[in-house]
Design a protein around this motif. Structure first.
Motif, PDB file in Angstrom:
ATOM      1  N   PRO A 135     -95.350-103.264 -20.300  1.00 38.08           N
ATOM      2  CA  PRO A 135     -95.962-103.195 -18.958  1.00 38.08           C
ATOM      3  C   PRO A 135     -95.044-103.673 -17.844  1.00 38.08           C
ATOM      4  CG  PRO A 135     -97.446-104.257 -20.513  1.00 38.08           C
ATOM      5  CD  PRO A 135     -96.146-104.040 -21.228  1.00 38.08           C
ATOM      6  N   PHE A 136     -94.306-104.744 -18.081  1.00 36.95           N
ATOM      7  CA  PHE A 136     -93.391-105.270 -17.062  1.00 36.95           C
ATOM      8  C   PHE A 136     -92.316-104.250 -16.727  1.00 36.95           C
ATOM      9  CE2 PHE A 136     -89.536-107.641 -15.873  1.00 36.95           C
ATOM     10  CZ  PHE A 136     -90.020-108.410 -14.829  1.00 36.95           C
ATOM     11  N   LEU A 137     -91.719-103.671 -17.746  1.00 40.28           N
ATOM     12  CA  LEU A 137     -90.670-102.670 -17.532  1.00 40.28           C
ATOM     13  C   LEU A 137     -91.226-101.396 -16.926  1.00 40.28           C
ATOM     14  CD1 LEU A 137     -88.224-102.839 -20.539  1.00 40.28           C
ATOM     15  CD2 LEU A 137     -87.757-103.206 -18.147  1.00 40.28           C
ATOM     16  N   LYS A 138     -92.419-101.013 -17.330  1.00 42.42           N
ATOM     17  CA  LYS A 138     -93.023 -99.787 -16.808  1.00 42.42           C
ATOM     18  C   LYS A 138     -93.234 -99.895 -15.302  1.00 42.42           C
ATOM     19  CE  LYS A 138     -96.080 -97.774 -19.365  1.00 42.42           C
ATOM     20  NZ  LYS A 138     -97.325 -97.389 -20.050  1.00 42.42           N
ATOM     21  N   MET A 193     -86.357 -94.445 -23.882  1.00 44.86           N
ATOM     22  CA  MET A 193     -86.302 -95.430 -24.967  1.00 44.86           C
ATOM     23  C   MET A 193     -87.725 -95.804 -25.382  1.00 44.86           C
ATOM     24  SD  MET A 193     -83.264 -97.782 -23.422  1.00 44.86           S
ATOM     25  CE  MET A 193     -83.177 -98.913 -24.787  1.00 44.86           C
ATOM     26  N   GLU A 194     -88.077 -95.529 -26.642  1.00 45.02           N
ATOM     27  CA  GLU A 194     -89.447 -95.730 -27.116  1.00 45.02           C
ATOM     28  C   GLU A 194     -89.899 -97.194 -27.015  1.00 45.02           C
ATOM     29  OE1 GLU A 194     -91.881 -93.663 -28.060  1.00 45.02           O
ATOM     30  OE2 GLU A 194     -90.577 -92.001 -27.487  1.00 45.02           O
ATOM     31  N   ASP A 195     -89.047 -98.131 -27.389  1.00 42.39           N
ATOM     32  CA  ASP A 195     -89.469 -99.529 -27.390  1.00 42.39           C
ATOM     33  C   ASP A 195     -89.562-100.117 -25.985  1.00 42.39           C
ATOM     34  OD1 ASP A 195     -86.709 -99.325 -27.188  1.00 42.39           O
ATOM     35  OD2 ASP A 195     -86.381-101.339 -27.985  1.00 42.39           O
ATOM     36  N   LYS A 196     -88.882 -99.537 -25.014  1.00 47.68           N
ATOM     37  CA  LYS A 196     -88.879-100.075 -23.655  1.00 47.68           C
ATOM     38  C   LYS A 196     -89.971 -99.467 -22.775  1.00 47.68           C
ATOM     39  CE  LYS A 196     -85.137-102.433 -24.370  1.00 47.68           C
ATOM     40  NZ  LYS A 196     -85.310-103.763 -24.862  1.00 47.68           N
ATOM     41  N   LYS A 197     -90.274 -98.197 -22.975  1.00 49.27           N
ATOM     42  CA  LYS A 197     -91.187 -97.537 -22.044  1.00 49.27           C
ATOM     43  C   LYS A 197     -92.639 -97.981 -22.197  1.00 49.27           C
ATOM     44  CE  LYS A 197     -92.119 -93.255 -24.563  1.00 49.27           C
ATOM     45  NZ  LYS A 197     -91.939 -91.817 -24.506  1.00 49.27           N
TER      46      LYS A 197
END
Length: 78
Positions: A42-45, A35-39
């Motif tokens: 920084p927190f999600l990564k 998912m482009e908007d999620k990856k």
């Protein structure tokens, strides 16, 4: 000399995706990486990487433990 991590806005959506990544690992971390908007968050990564490693290690441990329990039972039954 303060080396602080830059603060970014962590939304409740980010927290939800991080939780789902840990619960349904390693499937959801792979989906989040696509998912482009999620990856790019920084927190999600950070949480996504941890959840992916946790999921892969969990699968390997599960397979090894399953085989160490199943093989002796099968060998002893013959």
């Amino acid at each position: 000399m303060t080396d602080q991590i830059p603060t970014t806005d962590v939304t409740s959506d980010d927290k939800l995706w991080a939780l789902l990544a840990y619960i349904f690992s390693p499937l959801v971390p792979v989906i989040v990486m696509l998912m482009e908007d999620k990856k790019n968050r920084p927190f999600l990564k950070a949480h996504n990487a941890q959840a992916l490693v946790l999921g892969i290690v969990g699968w390997i441990v599960n397979i090894v433990l399953s085989w160490t329990c199943i093989v002796p039972i099968v060998v002893l039954s013959f």
